[in-house]
Design an enzyme around this catalytic site. Structure first.
Site, PDB file in Angstrom:
ATOM      1  N   GLU A 305       0.831  -1.197  -0.046  1.00 18.85           N
ATOM      2  CA  GLU A 305       0.072   0.167   0.043  1.00 18.85           C
ATOM      3  C   GLU A 305       0.975   1.403  -0.052  1.00 18.85           C
ATOM      4  O   GLU A 305       0.595   2.071   0.821  1.00 18.85           O
ATOM      5  CB  GLU A 305      -0.937  -0.084   1.297  1.00 18.85           C
ATOM      6  CG  GLU A 305      -1.877  -1.231   1.046  1.00 18.85           C
ATOM      7  CD  GLU A 305      -2.850  -1.142   2.153  1.00 18.85           C
ATOM      8  OE1 GLU A 305      -2.687  -0.689   3.159  1.00 18.85           O
ATOM      9  OE2 GLU A 305      -3.931  -1.794   1.995  1.00 18.85           O
ATOM     10  N   ARG A 338       5.743  -7.481   8.803  1.00 25.28           N
ATOM     11  CA  ARG A 338       4.528  -7.629   8.372  1.00 25.28           C
ATOM     12  C   ARG A 338       4.063  -8.431   7.173  1.00 25.28           C
ATOM     13  O   ARG A 338       5.064  -8.065   5.984  1.00 25.28           O
ATOM     14  CB  ARG A 338       3.323  -6.554   8.382  1.00 25.28           C
ATOM     15  CG  ARG A 338       3.127  -5.885   9.816  1.00 25.28           C
ATOM     16  CD  ARG A 338       2.381  -4.540   9.691  1.00 25.28           C
ATOM     17  NE  ARG A 338       1.000  -4.895   9.651  1.00 25.28           N
ATOM     18  CZ  ARG A 338       0.214  -4.358   9.049  1.00 25.28           C
ATOM     19  NH1 ARG A 338       0.329  -3.572   7.900  1.00 25.28           N
ATOM     20  NH2 ARG A 338      -1.252  -4.612   9.251  1.00 25.28           N
ATOM     21  N   LYS A 374      -1.850 -11.415   9.188  1.00 24.43           N
ATOM     22  CA  LYS A 374      -3.290 -10.970   9.497  1.00 24.43           C
ATOM     23  C   LYS A 374      -4.132 -12.409   9.417  1.00 24.43           C
ATOM     24  O   LYS A 374      -3.709 -13.400   8.749  1.00 24.43           O
ATOM     25  CB  LYS A 374      -4.033 -10.175   8.634  1.00 24.43           C
ATOM     26  CG  LYS A 374      -3.432  -8.761   8.532  1.00 24.43           C
ATOM     27  CD  LYS A 374      -4.181  -7.837   7.607  1.00 24.43           C
ATOM     28  CE  LYS A 374      -3.734  -6.367   7.827  1.00 24.43           C
ATOM     29  NZ  LYS A 374      -4.220  -5.487   7.160  1.00 24.43           N
ATOM     30  N   ASP A 379      -8.119  -8.847   4.612  1.00 21.74           N
ATOM     31  CA  ASP A 379      -8.068  -7.884   5.464  1.00 21.74           C
ATOM     32  C   ASP A 379      -9.038  -7.601   6.354  1.00 21.74           C
ATOM     33  O   ASP A 379      -9.881  -6.783   6.405  1.00 21.74           O
ATOM     34  CB  ASP A 379      -8.063  -6.743   4.352  1.00 21.74           C
ATOM     35  CG  ASP A 379      -7.438  -5.542   5.073  1.00 21.74           C
ATOM     36  OD1 ASP A 379      -7.157  -5.361   6.350  1.00 21.74           O
ATOM     37  OD2 ASP A 379      -7.454  -4.295   4.645  1.00 21.74           O
ATOM     38  N   GLU A 407     -12.990  -1.845  11.766  1.00 23.65           N
ATOM     39  CA  GLU A 407     -12.611  -1.034  10.512  1.00 23.65           C
ATOM     40  C   GLU A 407     -13.935  -1.682   9.559  1.00 23.65           C
ATOM     41  O   GLU A 407     -14.387  -0.855   8.950  1.00 23.65           O
ATOM     42  CB  GLU A 407     -11.284  -1.136   9.862  1.00 23.65           C
ATOM     43  CG  GLU A 407     -11.177  -0.844   8.618  1.00 23.65           C
ATOM     44  CD  GLU A 407      -9.829  -0.911   7.940  1.00 23.65           C
ATOM     45  OE1 GLU A 407      -9.091  -1.461   8.410  1.00 23.65           O
ATOM     46  OE2 GLU A 407      -9.556  -0.584   6.843  1.00 23.65           O
TER      47      GLU A 407
HETATM   48  O1  GCW Z   1      -7.340  -2.813   6.627  1.00 26.58           O
HETATM   49  C1  GCW Z   1      -6.250  -2.136   5.812  1.00 26.58           C
HETATM   50  C2  GCW Z   1      -6.413  -0.695   6.240  1.00 26.58           C
HETATM   51  C3  GCW Z   1      -5.222   0.067   6.097  1.00 26.58           C
HETATM   52  C4  GCW Z   1      -3.914  -0.323   6.891  1.00 26.58           C
HETATM   53  C5  GCW Z   1      -4.019  -1.604   6.299  1.00 26.58           C
HETATM   54  C6  GCW Z   1      -2.638  -2.498   6.906  1.00 26.58           C
HETATM   55  C7  GCW Z   1      -2.436   0.690   8.458  1.00 26.58           C
HETATM   56  O2  GCW Z   1      -7.677  -0.027   5.278  1.00 26.58           O
HETATM   57  O3  GCW Z   1      -5.790   1.265   6.703  1.00 26.58           O
HETATM   58  O4  GCW Z   1      -3.324   0.613   6.951  1.00 26.58           O
HETATM   59  O5  GCW Z   1      -5.093  -2.365   6.349  1.00 26.58           O
HETATM   60  O6  GCW Z   1      -3.108  -3.168   7.741  1.00 26.58           O
HETATM   61  O7  GCW Z   1      -1.618  -1.897   6.797  1.00 26.58           O
END
Ligand code: GCW
Length: 716
Positions: A305, A338, A374, A379, A407
């Site tokens: 990202e 990560r 994760k 996500d 979120e």
């Molecule tokens: O879920 C997404 C979020 C981002 C976040 C990213 C991540 C910190 O929308 O805001 O960035 O994951 O985990 O890096």
């Protein structure tokens, strides 16, 4: 005259005596409210084995003072010698002043472990709380006090606790300007501008709450990192926080921006194989440890990202992580690297990319690197299968990253107890080493014999008086700590403990609250993303439904990418005929999920693309089943609000009203999700509503027209 005097006295009393403070949630689960039936046991006195108590031991004694003042109306007296009814505190460094017969064997409890048990003393019984370390003892004191305030009879207690996971961290996504990415509880609690001059007492209250649930690390800053936090000016501020946290056994971690050597050090490159870059990080680590000797380490989001990373120089994630690990190793620090990586240029199914990237790197990481994954491959969605990296990395320790802040589950207004979601992941069987190879066993290191183990939760804490925006979201913070300590603990038992500490010990009220919590996450799944659908939320802010969005710069940020609905079919084919993401799982899961007949309904459209009239096991068509789930979700949201209303008068009024308002919002938003989703699907499939289903309140254009430019918690 006499009457006037009386009025004056009454007036003065009204002015001088402050009204009882209303409950506002600030105390969290540490209210130490006396249980309905009173505390079943009151120790005669407290005795420590310390000649010179450490700061941590002093915190333990303070905690007893706070708790007993509230639970019993007075502090326990401190005595020098243990007698009948004493509460005895002991740790390895805090034994010497106890008589030989009372010196417990604290070895084997582990660095954070503790024991609570009855012992003979003074011709009668006493209770001993023992830790190998002072922090272990502190954890034992919290456990003891929370049991007492839940009304547990602690006299016959025999508890031995050692955490299953070594590093139990909160990850704050807090920016230096106090905006919290994905934060729904107000601004960041870190007031960077005023630190270190003003050390807000709230920092200690925060550390205190974390220690009470065994959290022993805090990463202070957003993973979308700002190198500024590594400047001397900011490190002084970080040091002030580390000093507050230390007595509570909490280490500070920072997010390291990979390009920091260029931004702060003026180097021409951040290439991890460049000697100057290596030296820059080494010097930075030395500088940090000079001020914070117990600094935990770096958390890094790289090449994801838009974040810089080793791939900018043609280097691998392992080369990047190892360079930082080498800088920290002499000081005992760790790198949490990560695995949330995916790229817009990459045509591969987004949910496959992390595995594709990291699996070949297995075995290449230094010993002090832990790869942070994760719970699911996409996500933090309301429901995903577990991440295929769990079980796939035999020679690399993996940390489990969970998102406490909601979120994708309705921000702070929706009640969604995440204990059930996290348990679903932890108890999922990866089959990596045969049946029973659960994610929990990967995370606690048992499966691959890892010593370095970790669990991280993306924090939901902000400056709101109740810390987490909603009262019920406190339960998610609490449950995270409990599960990081013991991934085998039950979501139901954790919910009950939390509710008893937070609201009341009345068993009927608890039954209702726990029932609400236990069904809440599934309700959210039902009205937002049933049957394996995923990522259908509004662009950027992720607030509300936006199923129709299909034209962003990045296809993998559009809901359309995930549902792929056309007139004929819906869902993402992840079998051999599609992206073959199923191949990233071990057998027999691979085969099970590759076959539509053996895929559970809740993951159906995650793995399969199916015609709208596909016949489900229920006998209904897929379309009918989908609508049924939306209706069920709305019904469940209505039930939550109703169940809560039934508790009026049994919960203190301010918190009752706050929760009631939020549940009303949830009810309305559940309907909004259901109606907007159905309106959109109908515009695609042209199908009539199943019999009995109500038409959406508004037409699709209405839902599409809604905009929320100021929704909280947005990213950059
Ligand atoms: O879920 C997404 C979020 C981002 C976040 C990213 C991540 C910190 O929308 O805001 O960035 O994951 O985990 O890096």
């Amino acid at each position: 005259m006499r009457k006037q005097a009386l009025i004056l006295v009454a007036l003065a009393a009204a002015i001088l005596v402050p009204p009882a403070m209303a409950e506002d949630g600030y105390e969290l689960w540490l209210r130490y409210d006396a249980p309905e039936a009173g505390i079943p046991y009151l120790p005669a006195d407290v005795v420590t084995g310390c000649t010179a108590p450490s700061e941590t031991i002093r915190k333990s004694l303070d905690e007893l003072d706070i708790a007993f003042t509230s639970l019993a109306g007075e502090k326990l007296p401190q005595s020098r010698t243990a007698g009948q009814g004493s509460l005895i505190l002991a740790s390895a460094d805090c034994l010497s002043s106890l008589p030989q017969s009372l010196q417990p064997d604290v070895t084997g409890l582990g660095e954070d472990g503790y024991a609570i048990r009855g012992v003979s003393s003074g011709g009668g019984k006493a209770i001993l709380i023992a830790g190998e370390s002072d922090v272990g003892l502190l954890y034992g004191v919290f456990d003891f006090l929370m049991r007492l305030s839940r009304g547990e009879d602690v006299r016959g207690l025999s508890v031995e606790q050692t955490p299953a996971v070594k590093l139990r961290l909160l990850n704050h996504w807090d920016n230096l300007d106090r905006h919290v990415e994905r934060g729904y509880a107000g601004q960041s609690i870190w007031n960077w501008h005023l630190l270190p001059g003003r050390v807000d007492p709230r920092y200690e209250d925060y550390a205190h709450a974390n220690a009470s649930i065994g959290i022993n690390g805090v990463s202070l800053t957003n993973v979308n990192a700002d190198a500024t936090v590594l400047t001397p000016q900011y490190l002084e501020k970080v040091t002030a926080l580390a000093d507050v946290f230390r007595p509570y056994g909490i280490k500070v971690y920072l997010t390291a921006r990979f390009s920091a050597p260029m931004e702060l050090g003026g180097l021409a490159t951040a290439d991890p194989l460049d000697e100057d870059v290596h030296e820059w990080w080494q010097a930075k680590a030395d500088e940090i440890y000079a001020e914070i000797p117990d600094f935990g380490g770096f958390l890094v989001k790289a090449n994801s990202e838009g974040q810089p990373g080793p791939q900018d120089y043609g280097r691998s994630h392992a080369e990047g992580a190892n360079m930082l690990a080498d800088a920290l190793a002499p000081h005992g620090g760790v790198v949490m690297w990560r695995a949330f990586v995916y790229s817009a240029e990459e045509p591969e199914d987004r949910v496959k990319q992390a595995y594709t990237e990291f699996k070949p790197l297995d075995g290449q990481f230094r010993d002090n690197v832990i790869v942070q994954v994760k719970n699911g491959p996409l996500d933090f969605q309301p429901r995903e299968p577990f991440h295929p990296l769990f079980g796939a990395m035999e020679e690399t320790p993996l940390a489990l990253e969970l998102q406490i802040t909601k979120e994708y589950l309705g921000f702070s207004t929706h009640l969604a107890y995440l204990g059930t979601l996290w348990k679903e992941v932890l108890s999922a069987d990866t089959y990596a080493a045969g049946p029973g190879s659960t994610v929990a066993k990967v995370v606690d290191g048992e499966l691959t014999n890892e010593a370095l183990t970790a669990m991280a939760g993306v924090s939901n804490v902000g400056v709101d008086r109740n810390w987490t925006g909603s009262h019920f979201d406190q339960a998610n913070w609490y449950a995270f700590g409990r599960l990081a300590w013991d991934p085998d603990a039950s979501a139901n038992a954790i919910a009950r403990d939390w509710a008893a500490l937070t609201f009341t010990t009345d068993p009927d009220v608890l039954d209702t609250i726990v029932a609400m919590m236990m069904q809440s996450r599934e309700a959210v799944v039902n009205y937002m993303t049933p049957l394996g659908l995923t990522h259908l939320m509004g662009t950027g802010h992720h607030y509300g439904p936006a199923l129709w969005v299909d034209d962003l710069d990045r296809a993998d940020w559009t809901p359309y990418y995930y549902h792929r609905a056309t007139e004929d079919a819906i869902g993402f084919d992840r079998t051999e005929t599609g992206s073959n993401a199923v191949a990233q799982y071990a057998e027999p899961l691979r085969e099970k999920w590759a076959d539509v007949a053996t895929t559970p309904d809740e993951l159906l459209l995650w793995f399969h693309r199916l015609p709208w009239d596909y016949e489900m096991t229920s006998g209904r068509s897929l379309w009918e089943e989908l609508v049924r789930h939306y209706d069920l979700g709305v019904q469940q949201a209505e039930d939550l609000a109703e169940q809560w209303q039934g508790l009026e008068g049994q919960i203190d009024p301010d918190r009752f009203a706050h929760v009631a308002d939020y549940l009303e919002i949830q009810k309305q938003e559940a309907r909004w999700w259901r109606d907007a989703s159905i309106a959109y699907w109908q515009s695609v499939n042209g199908l009539a509503l199943p019999e009995g289903a109500a038409p959406p309140t508004h037409n699709l254009d209405y839902y599409k027209s809604l905009e929320f430019p100021n929704a909280p918690g947005q990213g950059d």
